[in-house]
Motif scaffolding. Sequence first.
Motif, short mmCIF file in Angstrom:
data_model
loop_
_atom_site.label_atom_id
_atom_site.label_comp_id
_atom_site.label_asym_id
_atom_site.label_seq_id
_atom_site.Cartn_x
_atom_site.Cartn_y
_atom_site.Cartn_z
N GLN A 192 -5.95 6.14 9.47
CA GLN A 192 -6.88 5.33 8.67
C GLN A 192 -6.79 3.90 9.19
O GLN A 192 -5.71 3.34 9.26
N ARG A 235 -6.87 10.39 -0.63
CA ARG A 235 -7.64 11.51 -1.17
C ARG A 235 -8.27 12.37 -0.08
O ARG A 235 -8.16 13.60 -0.07
N THR A 259 -8.68 -1.73 2.13
CA THR A 259 -9.00 -0.37 1.71
C THR A 259 -9.97 -0.44 0.54
O THR A 259 -10.03 -1.44 -0.17
N TYR A 311 0.85 -1.20 0.00
CA TYR A 311 0.00 0.00 0.00
C TYR A 311 0.89 1.25 0.00
O TYR A 311 0.63 2.22 -0.73
N GLN A 340 -11.48 6.89 8.79
CA GLN A 340 -10.44 7.89 8.56
C GLN A 340 -10.72 9.04 9.52
O GLN A 340 -11.85 9.54 9.56
N TRP A 342 -11.36 2.06 -4.78
CA TRP A 342 -10.95 3.26 -5.52
C TRP A 342 -9.65 3.86 -4.98
O TRP A 342 -9.16 4.84 -5.50
N GLU A 343 -9.07 3.23 -3.94
CA GLU A 343 -7.90 3.83 -3.31
C GLU A 343 -6.72 3.96 -4.28
O GLU A 343 -5.99 4.94 -4.26
N SER A 344 -6.53 2.96 -5.14
CA SER A 344 -5.37 3.03 -6.04
C SER A 344 -5.48 4.20 -7.02
O SER A 344 -4.47 4.76 -7.44
N ALA A 368 0.86 4.09 -2.93
CA ALA A 368 0.60 5.51 -2.68
C ALA A 368 1.76 6.38 -3.17
O ALA A 368 1.56 7.43 -3.77
N PRO A 400 -5.09 7.64 -3.95
CA PRO A 400 -4.69 7.31 -2.58
C PRO A 400 -4.67 8.52 -1.65
O PRO A 400 -4.26 9.61 -2.05
#
Lengths: 350, 150
Positions: A134, A152, A142, A55, A123, A145-147, A59, A150
């Motif tokens: 987080q 956000r 997670t 992760y 978060q 859509w995190e990738s 990021a 990241p």
Amino acid sequence: MRSAAAPRPPAIEDVAAYARGLLEAAAALPRAGLHRRWFSPFGLPIEGYFTDPAYADMAAANIASTPGNVARDTATLFLVDAASIGWAPPLHMAEEYHRPQFNAAMAAAGLRSWYLPAAPMWQVYSPGLRVGVQLVATRGRTPPWESGGPLRTFIHWALPDGARLCHAGTVGVDGAGVLLVGAGGSGKSGTTLAGIAAGLETVGDDYCIVAMGPQSIEARPVFRILKQDPGGVRRVYGPDADHGPVNWQGKWEIHVSRLERPPLAERLALKAIVMPKVALVERSEIRPIPAPLALRAFMPSNVAQLPDGEAEGVRFTAELCRRLPTFELLLSRDPDDIAAAIAGLVGRLS
Amino acid sequence: MAPLDNSLREVQLEAAGPDIVAEDFGGEIVVLNLANGRYFSLPGISAGLWRDLAEGCTPASLMELAAAAGPAALTEAVESIVAGLVAEGLLRPRTVPVANPAPKVVFAGTEALPVLESYDDMADLILADPIHDVDENIGWPVKKEDVPGA
């Protein structure tokens, strides 16, 4: 690695106390076993401590760090999973919470927070301490859509006054450009893609940071990922274009370094707000529209895509629409024609 | 739209709290109610009415001005707009009255009646319950009904 300071979920009524507990527990975490990365979107110093090295690497690869003159202390984030550090799993709230009430409870405690039930994921950010946490249950929990974006929400919370994460595409030429706004499916991403395929620049096709100064307004990149529909990419780059599996939206997440001519500019001086419209006309056409019409197209997604700060979001979006000329762009089928129309507009306004 | 409650005709009004955000673009005002996500467009004369009401002009003073300037339909439209703004929770009786200002709205020279246009497309997202109103697999801000196949 185990921590003795595992936060215990309090009574369900007291979400702010739970959030504060997460921050206190994070402050006591031994950092030696965590994976540290630095980010500086818009020059904003962010230090991230991750339990999951994959992760952390994602990021670091996908957040756009650019120079800036943000006079801010470092924001320190702990991106942790409970299993790796011996914390209780994230509190899964069983009662209904109205979003404005949830946000009001956090604001009263001087905190900003987002609870995502599907993961579940918490978060929490303290603007005063500039510390955030987080928490998910286990590695990899997670949201999907995190990738593509990241950290956000934390970036949204850490930005200084006068700058805001905006849900908009961008395209420009020679350091000047336009903000592309509208609801999902309105043509923002396709218009950005048409532009970069023709050699224009962008600072993002989905999100960017917009900073309003007294004399100028500029857009900065926040992520190095373009999110594009495979059909649209193949229309522009040919039927053999392939960027692997699609994401949760059925889109390709394309790292800008994978494009032939990496199009990500460090900044674009914004000259206009443009509302694309899929019109399939012979030639793309740009027409002025009233600023309130642009606001009504821009505001819903720009405000509601972020979990809080709605009033500030409306005011910021309205101010952008007041200060920049506003247009609609009737899109033709031809990507080169679309790019030429935007380049022409930027040229006229620069 | 129902007529304005008689008890409000002589009452000064104000924006109904911090959830009401009004953005003035000169020829049009956009007002958002963050409590329910509904937003409204007040073009032309309607924008002038909002400004006067927010300054402390009473509904009665604006209706009298309309009656002197145009047909009965204009007065009825002014009453309807004020009633709509109150019914939508955008205006409420003033907690601290101010000196009665003179209305600035100009009715003469236009045939258009004031209108209040409302929009709902933001309401679902603003009100997405952070626990229950999201798709289990995708999550907020994608509402369940927006997910293909959901």
